[in-house]
Scaffold this active site. Sequence first.
Site, short mmCIF file in Angstrom:
data_model
loop_
_atom_site.label_atom_id
_atom_site.label_comp_id
_atom_site.label_asym_id
_atom_site.label_seq_id
_atom_site.Cartn_x
_atom_site.Cartn_y
_atom_site.Cartn_z
N SER A 38 0.81 -1.22 0.00
CA SER A 38 0.00 0.00 0.00
C SER A 38 0.85 1.28 0.00
CB SER A 38 -0.93 0.00 1.23
OG SER A 38 -1.92 0.99 1.06
N CYS A 42 1.78 6.73 -7.13
CA CYS A 42 1.55 7.98 -7.87
C CYS A 42 2.45 9.11 -7.34
CB CYS A 42 0.09 8.40 -7.78
SG CYS A 42 -1.02 7.06 -8.23
N THR A 272 -12.82 -13.67 -13.17
CA THR A 272 -12.21 -14.22 -14.39
C THR A 272 -13.09 -15.38 -14.86
OG1 THR A 272 -10.92 -15.80 -13.12
CG2 THR A 272 -9.90 -13.64 -13.53
N ILE A 277 -11.92 -16.82 -8.84
CA ILE A 277 -10.71 -15.99 -9.02
C ILE A 277 -11.12 -14.65 -9.64
CG2 ILE A 277 -8.43 -15.80 -10.05
CD1 ILE A 277 -8.28 -18.83 -10.16
#
Length: 816
Positions: A38, A42, A272, A277
């Site tokens: 975390s 940016c 997916t 998943i």
Amino acid sequence: MKTIIIGGVAGGASTATRLRRMDEKAEIIILERGEYISFANCGLPYHIGNVITERDRLLVVTPDKLRATFNIDARVQHEVVSIDPKKKTIKVHELSNGREYSEKYDKLVLSPGASPIVPPLPGVDLPGVFTLRSIPDMDKIRDFISEKHPQRAVVVGGGFIGLELAENLVYRGIEVTVIEMLDQVMTPIDYEMAAMVHQHLDFKHVRLALGDGISGIEQNEALHVSLQSGKTVDADMVILSVGVRPETSLAKSAGLKLGARGAFEVNQYMQTNDPDIYAIGDAVAVKNIISGTEVNLPLAGPASKQARVVADHIAGKDVSFNGVQGTSIVKVFDLTVASTGLNAKQLDQLSLPYKSTIIHSSNHAGYYPAASPMAFKLLFAPDGKIYGAQVVGLEGADKRIDVIATAIKGGMSVYDLEDLELGYAPPFGSARDPINIIGFVAANILRGDLQTIDWNDVDTIDRSEYAILDVRDPEELAIGEIAGSIHIPLGELRERVKELPRSKKILVYCQVGQRGYFAARVLAQMGFQVTNLNGGYKTYSHAVCPQANFDTFEHVTISSREEITETVPFNPADSNQFEVDACGLQCPGPILKLYQKIKEIEVGDVVTVKATDFGFTSDVGAWADRTGNKLVSLDSDSGVITAKIQKGAAKKAEESRGTMTQDKTMVIFSGDLDKALAGFIIANGAASMGHKVTMFFTFWGLNILRKNDPPKVKKNLIERMFGFMMPRGANKLTLSKMHMAGMGTSMIKGIMKKKNVNSLEELIQSALDNGVTIQACQMSMDLMGIKEEELIDGIDKVGVATFIHASDESNATIFI
Ligand code: FAD
């Protein structure tokens, strides 16, 4: 229920904490390959630039804090190496000690992000060559700067991260060259909007190569970077920032399907093809809500929203992710560059019919201090649906793009923008906010009250059909104009309308488009067929002027540029000093205020102008040149431009511009071998003396630039005939006299070889290497059916105005 999350940064950490908020009993494990979870990726470029001073500020949360606050088991330096979806297990490699273990899951969330693309080129692994994705990457770059004190950096790639890095390296006192493969930086915005960014980079002394990529890096005394064009640039460090690739190495072992750009294919719940998943973030392909196409959008906003959806879905909530629209924003020195939705290139690719408009509006009331202008482009469908918007400005650009992003999401049309009720008081906006104004203009276009033409159509319109009308005030003409314009200021239009040819359509323009619109309405109601230049002369002039400055720096290095402003022989103590505050005024306001002051003062006096319209940075130099005044210095700080202008030092101005006033322009009309040779010999000679040379090839001259062995291109019958009849390339040209069925031409080539005179092909290459700008006339190409692919590399395809601009800057134009 046990949920394992692979990747512990933007998407992964958000999934974990949201899931905890939804399900106190869930077992949640984060497996992160890197040393940190975390962290604020940016913010990495800004710590490199010392804008964010404390490294710890980037570490949003630690594993200990996650455990203590959220009861989440976050394991760093744990890499997941495979997935067995049948057994619902993953294999984990503990990087600190080499241990491997398996872990069972009920639900698996993939948030592995995207990795920087490293082009497979020689030298990309040399010391001093970097990419930036993680905290360790950032640390390496910072350590290198502290230890080696690099003077010059090359940033490869002019996207978000490349430009953020360029800016932050400049803040560290490093001379930066940006190499961009496309003809513009910042692909989310259109060319004419990016043009403002190009000029701002130039203003900030960033060297910029466009339409060129690197072909390799060698380690000599410095890092020697070769470009595909054959040019080279030396640097002490290189940062590769050419884009990212979704990290999907785990897909194979798990049998997961991939979609757009090789990213994980997911449904609206971010599942997916295996429902247990999920995948999110930079690694997935999602629907673009405007086009309906699958896209991969590696941005933090979508990652964190998808994380929330996944956590809620795992917790049993009926939620879904509806798609992205591509809203993005970046700071490039003083400018804010923001966009949302689809741009013109994307709309063209999708074959969606659209219209567009560009306005230049102030962020708030002009009379309230520190108003600053923004260029604002809106793209919309014939039925009014909003496709996208782009803003390049200073303050308030973010707010406008966010309003349009919201309007798109809400399914609003341009007609809704007309009457959107937005907060207004002078420090924040205007009673007619730029959002309303762009809505008015778009609605005017759709209702048939206004026709517009784009900057790139101006140079190709048929001048026998169109008259071009400039309605700006006389003082504004010194900034520049479209060649061949009739000049009637708006205030005189009604009484002087007889000067306009009734037989022609009128293309009207002013500085930013508004007076052009007023004039268009006057003329339309008088029965003229009239069209207004979109974005006015401001947009046009930004877009047609040279965009890259790579070659300029060959002759005028960054340090000598500083000298240009610093060595001007003027002593402020001897001159009377005046100040003009033009902050808040939109172009041409600052120029007009400067002009008024210059009229009042004595030769030698100095005016300091403060302005907030960045168009002023390019206008003031051109204006001073043309009016015989001297631009002594030009700078900006926190969005305020400061220019010092000394009255009437025309001669000194010429001397100080050095190589610039010795520019040469050449029109090559002929396609004869001897004339082409003469042209290139002169061009090479002038370039070697440090003069900037622009060669404009038109009509038969274009044959000189044709490839000997061009690729097959689609042509109609006439174009094919033309192509067949004309010589194909420098090697096939013949002498203008004494060709003698080929004998004369062969003889001269033989003599040239004997006397060691370079062949025409070699002369062309050396001209390109010497930084000669070679332009192909767009109109002649269209007429003769010559396509861009048939021309040799390194050629700019331009309209006549681009050449005229270069010719205006030169002290001689040679016609061959
Ligand atoms: P990431 O946040 O990249 O996290 C993925 C993590 O997964 C990585 O830490 C990686 O080590 C880990 N991982 C990968 N594979 C495995 C594995 N097999 N096992 C264990 N762990 C694994 N976006 C914006 O919207 N605005 C910006 O201003 C902005 N600036 C940026 C500046 C920089 C320098 C960078 C690099 C990115 C920037 N981004 C920006 C993009 C933004 O950071 C990403 O879109 C966002 O982080 C994506 O989140 P993610 O969870 O998909 O991937």
